[in-house]
Design an enzyme around this catalytic site. Structure first.
Site, PDB file in Angstrom:
ATOM      1  N   ARG A  11       0.882  -1.190   0.000  1.00 20.54           N
ATOM      2  CA  ARG A  11       0.000   0.000   0.000  1.00 20.54           C
ATOM      3  C   ARG A  11       0.904   1.220   0.000  1.00 20.54           C
ATOM      4  O   ARG A  11       1.727   1.401   0.905  1.00 20.54           O
ATOM      5  CB  ARG A  11      -0.888   0.010   1.235  1.00 20.54           C
ATOM      6  CG  ARG A  11      -1.474   1.390   1.506  1.00 20.54           C
ATOM      7  CD  ARG A  11      -2.527   1.414   2.570  1.00 20.54           C
ATOM      8  NE  ARG A  11      -3.743   0.798   2.086  1.00 20.54           N
ATOM      9  CZ  ARG A  11      -4.933   0.941   2.680  1.00 20.54           C
ATOM     10  NH1 ARG A  11      -5.053   1.671   3.769  1.00 20.54           N
ATOM     11  NH2 ARG A  11      -6.002   0.351   2.194  1.00 20.54           N
ATOM     12  N   ASP A  48     -17.457   7.446  -0.502  1.00 15.91           N
ATOM     13  CA  ASP A  48     -16.149   7.331   0.145  1.00 15.91           C
ATOM     14  C   ASP A  48     -15.781   8.706   0.692  1.00 15.91           C
ATOM     15  O   ASP A  48     -16.416   9.710   0.333  1.00 15.91           O
ATOM     16  CB  ASP A  48     -15.108   6.845  -0.889  1.00 15.91           C
ATOM     17  CG  ASP A  48     -13.735   6.602  -0.276  1.00 15.91           C
ATOM     18  OD1 ASP A  48     -13.641   6.421   0.963  1.00 15.91           O
ATOM     19  OD2 ASP A  48     -12.732   6.599  -1.032  1.00 15.91           O
ATOM     20  N   HIS A  86      -7.638   1.007  -6.014  1.00 13.76           N
ATOM     21  CA  HIS A  86      -7.777   0.121  -4.851  1.00 13.76           C
ATOM     22  C   HIS A  86      -8.436  -1.183  -5.347  1.00 13.76           C
ATOM     23  O   HIS A  86      -9.605  -1.461  -5.061  1.00 13.76           O
ATOM     24  CB  HIS A  86      -8.620   0.812  -3.780  1.00 13.76           C
ATOM     25  CG  HIS A  86      -8.488   0.229  -2.401  1.00 13.76           C
ATOM     26  ND1 HIS A  86      -7.726  -0.893  -2.126  1.00 13.76           N
ATOM     27  CD2 HIS A  86      -9.042   0.589  -1.215  1.00 13.76           C
ATOM     28  CE1 HIS A  86      -7.806  -1.172  -0.834  1.00 13.76           C
ATOM     29  NE2 HIS A  86      -8.600  -0.287  -0.257  1.00 13.76           N
ATOM     30  N   ARG A 116     -13.253  -8.323   2.343  1.00  7.72           N
ATOM     31  CA  ARG A 116     -11.857  -8.057   1.973  1.00  7.72           C
ATOM     32  C   ARG A 116     -11.002  -9.286   2.282  1.00  7.72           C
ATOM     33  O   ARG A 116     -10.117  -9.651   1.511  1.00  7.72           O
ATOM     34  CB  ARG A 116     -11.328  -6.836   2.751  1.00  7.72           C
ATOM     35  CG  ARG A 116     -11.955  -5.510   2.351  1.00  7.72           C
ATOM     36  CD  ARG A 116     -11.483  -5.059   0.972  1.00  7.72           C
ATOM     37  NE  ARG A 116     -10.040  -5.004   0.904  1.00  7.72           N
ATOM     38  CZ  ARG A 116      -9.288  -4.018   1.394  1.00  7.72           C
ATOM     39  NH1 ARG A 116      -9.854  -2.971   1.954  1.00  7.72           N
ATOM     40  NH2 ARG A 116      -7.961  -4.036   1.273  1.00  7.72           N
ATOM     41  N   CYS A 172     -16.308   1.977   1.431  1.00  8.90           N
ATOM     42  CA  CYS A 172     -15.130   1.110   1.638  1.00  8.90           C
ATOM     43  C   CYS A 172     -14.600   1.215   3.067  1.00  8.90           C
ATOM     44  O   CYS A 172     -13.881   0.330   3.505  1.00  8.90           O
ATOM     45  CB  CYS A 172     -14.044   1.461   0.640  1.00  8.90           C
ATOM     46  SG  CYS A 172     -13.552   3.196   0.706  1.00  8.90           S
ATOM     47  N   GLN A 200     -10.183  -3.847  -2.997  1.00 14.03           N
ATOM     48  CA  GLN A 200     -11.441  -3.318  -2.471  1.00 14.03           C
ATOM     49  C   GLN A 200     -12.567  -3.523  -3.483  1.00 14.03           C
ATOM     50  O   GLN A 200     -13.650  -3.995  -3.145  1.00 14.03           O
ATOM     51  CB  GLN A 200     -11.272  -1.810  -2.171  1.00 14.03           C
ATOM     52  CG  GLN A 200     -12.513  -1.148  -1.629  1.00 14.03           C
ATOM     53  CD  GLN A 200     -12.795  -1.517  -0.183  1.00 14.03           C
ATOM     54  OE1 GLN A 200     -11.917  -1.432   0.648  1.00 14.03           O
ATOM     55  NE2 GLN A 200     -14.011  -1.933   0.112  1.00 14.03           N
TER      56      GLN A 200
HETATM   57  N1  NVA Z   1     -10.117   6.869  -0.929  1.00 14.41           N
HETATM   58  C1  NVA Z   1      -9.684   6.423   0.376  1.00 14.41           C
HETATM   59  C2  NVA Z   1      -9.872   4.952   0.497  1.00 14.41           C
HETATM   60  C3  NVA Z   1      -9.481   4.379   1.831  1.00 14.41           C
HETATM   61  C4  NVA Z   1      -9.649   2.905   1.894  1.00 14.41           C
HETATM   62  C5  NVA Z   1      -8.229   6.791   0.570  1.00 14.41           C
HETATM   63  O1  NVA Z   1      -7.438   6.600  -0.362  1.00 14.41           O
HETATM   64  O2  NVA Z   1      -7.888   7.288   1.644  1.00 14.41           O
HETATM   65  N1   CP Z   2     -10.988   0.051   3.040  1.00  9.91           N
HETATM   66  C1   CP Z   2      -9.704   0.023   3.416  1.00  9.91           C
HETATM   67  O1   CP Z   2      -8.808  -0.261   2.604  1.00  9.91           O
HETATM   68  O2   CP Z   2      -9.482   0.271   4.735  1.00  9.91           O
HETATM   69  P1   CP Z   2      -8.077   0.552   5.428  1.00  9.91           P
HETATM   70  O3   CP Z   2      -7.584   1.862   4.893  1.00  9.91           O
HETATM   71  O4   CP Z   2      -8.359   0.588   6.894  1.00  9.91           O
HETATM   72  O5   CP Z   2      -7.141  -0.560   5.054  1.00  9.91           O
END
Ligand code: NVA
Ligand code: CP
Length: 302
Positions: free
Chosen positions: A100, A219, A127, A287, A259, A130
């Site tokens: 990540r 989101d 993502h 997930r 998400c 997800q």
């Molecule tokens: N769009 C959000 C998703 C988190 C799972 C982010 O990138 O912070």
């Molecule tokens: N939805 C998701 O990826 O959550 P986290 O950022 O907590 O991993």
């Protein structure tokens, strides 16, 4: 080269259906393969996480492997050494890498030079785990449809970009309700709009986006790495808040999805998130199952 999953289009439509079917089998306990037995998996995080970290740690263990959590504070990807060299070194120790991070290009480079599968656990652009888990959640709750209409409300971020990629593979009627300044990635939007089997609409009218949808998804307005833009985004996107009056414009059986993590009271209200149409915690659970199915597929095809 090993198979990796760094963007949705690394799988064909048929492969996505195989992964979804395997996910259902694993979730229902019909099969519990251990393709990582005797191996470790590196889980690299340069952003924070609850779901991705925990679901990958548990998932790797359930596949028989040993998860190793590592942050960029130690490895400093691309700074201490090149991404390519890090990929070569990691491949000598572990059977799979999950990452990540911010830049999609770093994940692509890691996959290019690794000799083991690389899985994208979120970038600024995409993502993919997800979105595959979310698609599985939709099929679970609304089985037997060959096409779903999905309304996405809010910022044109990694989540909506991933929906756009999925629309190039599977038939979707995607309606994106957002401000003119918050559109998704232009290249991914163009590719999805060119897809023969999907329809993609971008509108600044929240009611038009929601009308008749099977799924209403939202989101956070400011993603990780963009929190300094939170106030500006809120001003532009508050018209797209998922609340009960907007939800009433969707199909009465529409699923509410997010998400997570959610900023309750901003992009989604409590009554909607905790209401009967919400499947947000099923999404979080799935997930785990989808990532196990993705890892299994990659390991079996590498
Ligand atoms: N769009 C959000 C998703 C988190 C799972 C982010 O990138 O912070
Ligand atoms: N939805 C998701 O990826 O959550 P986290 O950022 O907590 O991993």
């Amino acid at each position: 080269m090993a198979r990796s999953f760094v963007r949705e289009t690394d799988f064909t439509a048929d492969e996505i259906r195989q992964v979804i079917s395997q996910c259902a089998d694993m979730k229902q306990g019909r099969t519990q393969p251990t393709p990582l037995a005797g191996k470790s998996a590196a889980l690299i995080f340069t952003k924070e996480s609850l779901r991705t970290r925990l679901s990958f740690e548990v998932g790797v263990s359930e596949l028989g492997g040993a998860p190793i959590y590592v942050t960029d504070a130690e490895i400093k990807l691309g700074q201490r050494e090149s991404v390519a060299d890090a990929a070569r070194v990691l491949s000598r120790y572990v059977g799979l890498i999950m990452i990540r991070t911010f830049e999609q290009e770093d994940v692509e480079e890691l996959a290019q030079y690794a000799s083991v599968p690389v899985v994208n656990g979120l970038t600024d652009l995409l993502h993919p785990c997800q979105i595959l888990g979310d698609y599985f959640t939709i099929v679970e709750h609304k089985p037997g449809q060959d096409r779903y209409s999905i309304c996405y409300l809010g910022d044109g971020n990694n989540i909506v970009n991933s929906w756009l990629n999925l629309a190039t593979l599977l038939p979707l009627d995607l309606r994106i309700g957002t401000d003119d300044d918050c559109h998704p990635d232009p290249a991914l939007l163009k590719a999805a709009q060119a897809s023969a089997h999907s329809q993609v609409l971008v509108t600044s009218d929240p009611k038009e986006a929601v009308a008749g949808a099977d799924v209403v998804y939202t989101d956070v307005w400011a993603s990780m790495g963009q929190k300094h833009l939170a106030e500006e985004k809120e001003q532009k996107l508050r018209r797209f808040q998922l609340n009960s009056s907007l939800l009433a414009e969707a199909d009465r059986s529409a699923l509410v999805m997010h998400c997570l993590p959610a900023e309750r009271g901003k992009e989604i209200t409590d009554e909607v998130m905790d209401g009967p149409q919400s499947v947000v915690f099923d999404q979080a659970e799935n997930r785990l199952h989808i990532q196990k199915a993705i890892m299994l597929f990659l390991l079996e095809h590498s």
